[in-house]
Design a protein around this motif. Structure first.
Motif, PDB file in Angstrom:
ATOM      1  N   MET A  74      85.897   3.322  83.659  1.00 14.92           N
ATOM      2  CA  MET A  74      86.282   3.415  82.259  1.00 14.92           C
ATOM      3  C   MET A  74      85.931   4.796  81.743  1.00 14.92           C
ATOM      4  SD  MET A  74      85.007   1.171  78.965  1.00 14.92           S
ATOM      5  CE  MET A  74      83.325   1.802  79.057  1.00 14.92           C
ATOM      6  N   SER A  75      86.889   5.495  81.155  1.00 11.53           N
ATOM      7  CA  SER A  75      86.653   6.831  80.650  1.00 11.53           C
ATOM      8  C   SER A  75      86.218   6.782  79.198  1.00 11.53           C
ATOM      9  CB  SER A  75      87.946   7.675  80.760  1.00 11.53           C
ATOM     10  OG  SER A  75      88.262   7.883  82.115  1.00 11.53           O
ATOM     11  N   ALA A  76      85.381   7.750  78.832  1.00 10.65           N
ATOM     12  CA  ALA A  76      84.992   7.874  77.439  1.00 10.65           C
ATOM     13  C   ALA A  76      86.154   8.429  76.636  1.00 10.65           C
ATOM     14  CB  ALA A  76      83.780   8.800  77.315  1.00 10.65           C
ATOM     15  N   THR A  77      86.219   8.099  75.379  1.00  5.92           N
ATOM     16  CA  THR A  77      87.210   8.637  74.469  1.00  5.92           C
ATOM     17  C   THR A  77      86.485   9.247  73.290  1.00  5.92           C
ATOM     18  OG1 THR A  77      87.369   6.619  73.144  1.00  5.92           O
ATOM     19  CG2 THR A  77      88.742   6.743  75.129  1.00  5.92           C
ATOM     20  N   PRO A  78      87.185  10.048  72.470  1.00 10.74           N
ATOM     21  CA  PRO A  78      86.514  10.581  71.286  1.00 10.74           C
ATOM     22  C   PRO A  78      85.897   9.508  70.410  1.00 10.74           C
ATOM     23  CG  PRO A  78      88.577  11.729  71.661  1.00 10.74           C
ATOM     24  CD  PRO A  78      88.531  10.595  72.658  1.00 10.74           C
ATOM     25  N   ALA A  79      86.469   8.292  70.397  1.00  8.30           N
ATOM     26  CA  ALA A  79      85.907   7.221  69.584  1.00  8.30           C
ATOM     27  C   ALA A  79      84.488   6.876  70.010  1.00  8.30           C
ATOM     28  CB  ALA A  79      86.800   5.982  69.671  1.00  8.30           C
ATOM     29  N   ALA A  80      84.151   7.121  71.280  1.00  5.35           N
ATOM     30  CA  ALA A  80      82.804   6.821  71.762  1.00  5.35           C
ATOM     31  C   ALA A  80      81.754   7.685  71.096  1.00  5.35           C
ATOM     32  CB  ALA A  80      82.744   7.014  73.280  1.00  5.35           C
ATOM     33  N   LEU A  81      82.184   8.774  70.453  1.00  7.77           N
ATOM     34  CA  LEU A  81      81.255   9.663  69.774  1.00  7.77           C
ATOM     35  C   LEU A  81      81.216   9.422  68.271  1.00  7.77           C
ATOM     36  CD1 LEU A  81      82.156  13.008  71.571  1.00  7.77           C
ATOM     37  CD2 LEU A  81      80.488  11.292  72.231  1.00  7.77           C
ATOM     38  N   SER A  82      81.940   8.403  67.784  1.00  4.09           N
ATOM     39  CA  SER A  82      82.098   8.226  66.347  1.00  4.09           C
ATOM     40  C   SER A  82      80.786   7.920  65.647  1.00  4.09           C
ATOM     41  CB  SER A  82      83.115   7.111  66.064  1.00  4.09           C
ATOM     42  OG  SER A  82      82.661   5.875  66.599  1.00  4.09           O
ATOM     43  N   ASP A  83      79.824   7.333  66.370  1.00  4.27           N
ATOM     44  CA  ASP A  83      78.552   7.007  65.741  1.00  4.27           C
ATOM     45  C   ASP A  83      77.474   8.038  66.040  1.00  4.27           C
ATOM     46  OD1 ASP A  83      78.469   6.385  68.406  1.00  4.27           O
ATOM     47  OD2 ASP A  83      77.288   4.564  68.167  1.00  4.27           O
ATOM     48  N   LEU A  84      77.846   9.160  66.664  1.00  6.85           N
ATOM     49  CA  LEU A  84      76.881  10.223  66.928  1.00  6.85           C
ATOM     50  C   LEU A  84      76.747  11.078  65.677  1.00  6.85           C
ATOM     51  CD1 LEU A  84      75.088  11.508  69.087  1.00  6.85           C
ATOM     52  CD2 LEU A  84      77.011  12.958  69.719  1.00  6.85           C
ATOM     53  N   ASP A  85      75.540  11.231  65.186  1.00  6.21           N
ATOM     54  CA  ASP A  85      75.288  11.974  63.960  1.00  6.21           C
ATOM     55  C   ASP A  85      75.764  13.415  64.125  1.00  6.21           C
ATOM     56  OD1 ASP A  85      74.315  13.151  61.664  1.00  6.21           O
ATOM     57  OD2 ASP A  85      72.333  12.233  61.811  1.00  6.21           O
ATOM     58  N   ALA A  86      76.534  13.889  63.140  1.00  6.13           N
ATOM     59  CA  ALA A  86      77.031  15.263  63.199  1.00  6.13           C
ATOM     60  C   ALA A  86      75.896  16.267  63.287  1.00  6.13           C
ATOM     61  CB  ALA A  86      77.908  15.555  61.981  1.00  6.13           C
ATOM     62  N   ALA A  87      74.718  15.901  62.747  1.00  8.28           N
ATOM     63  CA  ALA A  87      73.573  16.808  62.806  1.00  8.28           C
ATOM     64  C   ALA A  87      73.144  17.086  64.239  1.00  8.28           C
ATOM     65  CB  ALA A  87      72.403  16.224  62.015  1.00  8.28           C
ATOM     66  N   ALA A  88      73.453  16.156  65.163  1.00  9.27           N
ATOM     67  CA  ALA A  88      73.088  16.345  66.565  1.00  9.27           C
ATOM     68  C   ALA A  88      74.059  17.268  67.286  1.00  9.27           C
ATOM     69  CB  ALA A  88      73.035  14.994  67.281  1.00  9.27           C
ATOM     70  N   LEU A  89      75.170  17.583  66.659  1.00  8.29           N
ATOM     71  CA  LEU A  89      76.233  18.307  67.339  1.00  8.29           C
ATOM     72  C   LEU A  89      76.281  19.792  66.982  1.00  8.29           C
ATOM     73  CD1 LEU A  89      78.979  15.580  66.925  1.00  8.29           C
ATOM     74  CD2 LEU A  89      77.826  16.209  69.050  1.00  8.29           C
ATOM     75  N   LEU A  90      75.640  20.177  65.895  1.00  9.66           N
ATOM     76  CA  LEU A  90      75.633  21.570  65.475  1.00  9.66           C
ATOM     77  C   LEU A  90      74.205  22.112  65.503  1.00  9.66           C
ATOM     78  CD1 LEU A  90      78.061  21.519  62.403  1.00  9.66           C
ATOM     79  CD2 LEU A  90      78.568  22.286  64.726  1.00  9.66           C
ATOM     80  N   ASP A  91      74.064  23.375  65.865  1.00 12.27           N
ATOM     81  CA  ASP A  91      72.736  23.980  65.872  1.00 12.27           C
ATOM     82  C   ASP A  91      72.154  24.059  64.472  1.00 12.27           C
ATOM     83  OD1 ASP A  91      72.353  24.446  68.614  1.00 12.27           O
ATOM     84  OD2 ASP A  91      73.654  26.199  68.553  1.00 12.27           O
ATOM     85  N   ASP A  92      73.013  24.229  63.472  1.00 15.06           N
ATOM     86  CA  ASP A  92      72.522  24.422  62.106  1.00 15.06           C
ATOM     87  C   ASP A  92      73.385  23.622  61.134  1.00 15.06           C
ATOM     88  OD1 ASP A  92      71.419  25.284  59.755  1.00 15.06           O
ATOM     89  OD2 ASP A  92      71.342  27.396  60.321  1.00 15.06           O
ATOM     90  N   ILE A  93      73.113  22.329  61.033  1.00 13.85           N
ATOM     91  CA  ILE A  93      73.897  21.483  60.141  1.00 13.85           C
ATOM     92  C   ILE A  93      73.674  21.881  58.682  1.00 13.85           C
ATOM     93  CG2 ILE A  93      72.114  19.703  59.979  1.00 13.85           C
ATOM     94  CD1 ILE A  93      75.928  19.118  60.116  1.00 13.85           C
ATOM     95  N   GLU A  94      72.475  22.393  58.349  1.00 11.31           N
ATOM     96  CA  GLU A  94      72.211  22.804  56.973  1.00 11.31           C
ATOM     97  C   GLU A  94      73.121  23.955  56.565  1.00 11.31           C
ATOM     98  OE1 GLU A  94      69.856  22.450  59.254  1.00 11.31           O
ATOM     99  OE2 GLU A  94      68.682  20.715  58.552  1.00 11.31           O
ATOM    100  N   ALA A  95      73.321  24.919  57.455  1.00 11.08           N
ATOM    101  CA  ALA A  95      74.206  26.044  57.146  1.00 11.08           C
ATOM    102  C   ALA A  95      75.643  25.563  56.995  1.00 11.08           C
ATOM    103  CB  ALA A  95      74.109  27.111  58.234  1.00 11.08           C
ATOM    104  N   PHE A  96      76.031  24.592  57.809  1.00 14.02           N
ATOM    105  CA  PHE A  96      77.385  24.043  57.713  1.00 14.02           C
ATOM    106  C   PHE A  96      77.591  23.360  56.364  1.00 14.02           C
ATOM    107  CE2 PHE A  96      80.335  20.428  58.752  1.00 14.02           C
ATOM    108  CZ  PHE A  96      81.464  21.205  58.962  1.00 14.02           C
ATOM    109  N   GLU A  97      76.644  22.527  55.961  1.00 14.83           N
ATOM    110  CA  GLU A  97      76.770  21.825  54.691  1.00 14.83           C
ATOM    111  C   GLU A  97      76.715  22.794  53.515  1.00 14.83           C
ATOM    112  OE1 GLU A  97      73.645  18.990  55.191  1.00 14.83           O
ATOM    113  OE2 GLU A  97      75.022  17.453  55.986  1.00 14.83           O
ATOM    114  N   ALA A  98      75.918  23.857  53.629  1.00 21.42           N
ATOM    115  CA  ALA A  98      75.874  24.865  52.575  1.00 21.42           C
ATOM    116  C   ALA A  98      77.212  25.579  52.451  1.00 21.42           C
ATOM    117  CB  ALA A  98      74.753  25.870  52.861  1.00 21.42           C
ATOM    118  N   ALA A  99      77.863  25.850  53.586  1.00 17.46           N
ATOM    119  CA  ALA A  99      79.176  26.494  53.552  1.00 17.46           C
ATOM    120  C   ALA A  99      80.216  25.581  52.910  1.00 17.46           C
ATOM    121  CB  ALA A  99      79.597  26.877  54.972  1.00 17.46           C
ATOM    122  N   LEU A 100      80.126  24.270  53.190  1.00 22.23           N
ATOM    123  CA  LEU A 100      81.038  23.324  52.555  1.00 22.23           C
ATOM    124  C   LEU A 100      80.853  23.323  51.041  1.00 22.23           C
ATOM    125  CD1 LEU A 100      80.747  20.175  54.893  1.00 22.23           C
ATOM    126  CD2 LEU A 100      82.622  21.828  54.796  1.00 22.23           C
TER     127      LEU A 100
END
Length: 318
Positions: free
Chosen positions: A1-27
């Motif tokens: 069974m292969s993983a799909t992008p949906a398998a990552l849907s519950d992964l916190d975005a904070a775990a995926l970026l080195d600097d989530i604070e900078a990303f949210e500040a830019a938003l």
């Protein structure tokens, strides 16, 4: 069974970026266009969903059938899979140029998502990074984080074992010579067997997840797919993490680079480009589980990412 992008849907975005604070500040600042760049299946979509939630908009996801003439306007706006704004052919960059021109003039939040392999090519060919106020990259997960990610998505864990350190260190692989279909056998050191010699003092579970991290290059979606591919019975060894491999000539590798950079491609567009030279390499990629053909499309498979990267970089493609 292969993983799909949906398998990552519950992964916190904070775990995926080195600097989530900078990303949210830019938003929040909304000072101009933002690019989020990541390899296929690494979690870029989750980051874009997070941005859409923060901006209270619905994300737009491009695909090969999208009308690309009316995509970029005033924000707030979230548009993923922007690699579909171009085709790698003469005259294939007009929608991308129009979109970049529109982005260059916006001062409202417009968040765009890009396949990392397409981005590296476009930045070399079109200097796309110059258009964006901020560029954020999806990070690679280290072995301990990737192990936690996989464990949390497994109902049961196997018994971990070491590989056999006494197996042959040399193996023979066939390599293509040019475009004429000629191959030659070449003896190579089996890196997995060599690894087993040095892993005897490491806990087998650690060895498995280290090997998984190395094979997936820290990509959680690819790692999850390789984990499911390698599980058989109640035991698991490092060499059970076994990405598919394929040997391609220059034309076949270029075809694979297009699929790697786009994620999903209209098969008719490939046929227009490659003609009678399409079926042989495409059939090999499909049989090797590197791509999946369905409903008129060619889609990159998560377990095929390591081979796609290795083969196309071997031939020097951006």
């Amino acid at each position: 069974m292969s993983a799909t992008p949906a398998a990552l849907s519950d992964l916190d975005a904070a775990a995926l970026l080195d600097d989530i604070e900078a990303f949210e500040a830019a938003l929040e600042a909304g000072g101009g266009p933002i690019a989020v760049v990541g390899p296929p299946f690494a979690g870029r979509r989750r980051v874009l969903d997070h941005a859409a939630s923060a901006l209270d908009v619905s994300p737009t996801r491009l695909d090969p059938s999208t009308d690309r003439e009316t995509l970029i306007g005033e924000g707030p706006l979230v548009v993923d899979d922007c690699q579909h704004l171009y085709d790698r052919r003469v005259g294939g960059f007009e929608p991308l140029t129009d979109a970049l021109d529109a982005l260059a003039g916006t001062s409202t939040p417009v968040v765009t998502g890009w396949n990392a392999h397409a981005w590296s090519y476009l930045d070399a060919a079109r200097n796309v990074e110059d258009v964006f106020t901020h560029v954020f990259s999806v990070r690679k997960l280290p072995s301990d984080e990737l192990a936690t990610f996989v464990r949390e998505r497994s109902t049961t864990l196997p018994t971990f074992r070491h590989d056999d350190p006494d197996a042959d260190l040399l193996t023979v692989k066939e390599r293509s010579l040019g475009n004429g279909g000629l191959t030659v056998p070449i003896p190579v050191v089996d890196r997995d067997r060599l690894r087993a010699l040095f892993e005897a003092t490491v806990e087998p579970e650690t060895a498995v997840f280290d090997h998984l991290t190395d094979a997936a290059d820290g990509n959680p979606g690819v790692a999850l797919a390789l984990w499911e591919r390698g599980r058989s019975g109640g035991e698991m060894r490092p060499n059970d993490v076994d990405p598919p491999t394929v040997d391609l000539d220059h034309r076949g590798a270029f075809l694979l680079r297009i699929v790697l950079s786009q994620g999903v491609v209209d098969e008719r567009a490939l046929a227009d480009r490659f003609g009678n030279a399409l079926e042989r390499p495409l059939g090999r990629l499909d049989r090797a589980d590197i791509v999946t053909r369905a409903d008129g499309t060619v889609r990159l498979d998560p377990v095929g990412v390591p081979a796609a990267v290795a083969v196309t970089e071997q031939w020097g493609f951006l």
